[in-house]
Design an enzyme around this catalytic site. Structure first.
Site, short mmCIF file in Angstrom:
data_model
loop_
_atom_site.label_atom_id
_atom_site.label_comp_id
_atom_site.label_asym_id
_atom_site.label_seq_id
_atom_site.Cartn_x
_atom_site.Cartn_y
_atom_site.Cartn_z
N CYS A 100 0.84 -1.20 0.00
CA CYS A 100 0.00 0.00 0.00
C CYS A 100 0.87 1.25 0.00
CB CYS A 100 -0.88 -0.02 1.26
SG CYS A 100 -2.03 1.35 1.37
N HIS A 143 -8.71 -3.97 -2.67
CA HIS A 143 -7.81 -3.20 -1.80
C HIS A 143 -8.29 -1.74 -1.71
CE1 HIS A 143 -3.66 -2.12 -0.30
NE2 HIS A 143 -4.11 -0.95 -0.68
N GLU A 144 -8.61 -1.14 -2.86
CA GLU A 144 -9.00 0.27 -2.86
C GLU A 144 -10.38 0.48 -2.24
OE1 GLU A 144 -6.73 2.37 -3.30
OE2 GLU A 144 -5.32 0.93 -4.15
N HIS A 147 -10.10 0.71 1.38
CA HIS A 147 -9.71 2.06 1.84
C HIS A 147 -10.94 2.93 2.06
CE1 HIS A 147 -5.39 2.31 2.04
NE2 HIS A 147 -5.24 1.80 0.84
#
Length: 196
Positions: A100, A143-144, A147
């Site tokens: 990241c 993954h995003e 966030h």
């Protein structure tokens, strides 16, 4: 907003808060997406979520790589801009390297993720879209989107794997947290990009 933006680091509170939905689709949103694109490219990233640059809204960029058949041709890359994305379908299992831009220099080698996802989103004009992704691109999208929900990749680890990861990287994580505090003092807790 022609400059690159400051990437927020592990320890910055904005990375732990669920992002707010985008409700206004205007020039501010497009300018933010452009600045995020420059920031991601400069940092050699394949994805970037708005909270990572101090903007608490549900906007992300994710790069889809298409490998070419020939060694003489460069691989093609398409960066997708997704506003208010949600995963509507998940299937399969893959394991891959996860790292990241907000936790620089630290990776987990064998992160489990869904192998295929279907993502519903809006584009920069507010029009709805659907994206189906597999393999590495599906990994990047998950993954995003994490966030946008205040989740960092190592939060996905369980039990001994998480404990071992945190112990092995205790010193580096502490250094990153110190730098995160310095950045917040310098640029403030959030960046006013005019996004609503």
């Amino acid at each position: 907003m022609s400059q690159t933006l400051t990437i927020r680091l592990y320890g910055d509170p904005i990375l732990r808060k669920p992002a707010m939905p985008v409700t206004t689709f205007d020039e501010h949103l497009r300018a933010l997406a452009e600045a995020m694109q420059r920031t991601m490219v400069e940092a050699n990233g394949v994805g970037l979520a708005a909270p990572q640059v101090g903007v608490p809204f549900r906007l992300l960029l994710a790069t889809e790589l298409h490998e070419t058949e020939s060694d003489d041709e460069p691989d093609n890359a398409i960066t997708h801009v997704l506003v208010n994305p949600t995963i509507s379908e998940r299937s399969g299992l893959q394991h891959g390297v996860d790292g990241c831009l907000s936790v620089p220099g630290i990776w987990f080698e064998d992160m489990p993720r869904d192998d295929r996802v279907v993502v519903n989103y809006q584009d920069l004009q507010g029009d709805p879209g659907t994206l189906t992704a597999e393999g590495h691109f599906a990994h990047v999208l998950q993954h995003e989107i994490d966030h946008l929900n205040g989740v960092l990749y190592f939060d996905r680890l369980e039990g001994d794997a998480k404990k071992t990861f945190l112990e092995e990287h205790r010193s580096e994580l502490a250094d990153i947290q110190r730098e995160a505090k310095r950045i917040v003092r310098t640029v403030g807790p959030t960046f006013d990009a005019g996004v609503r």
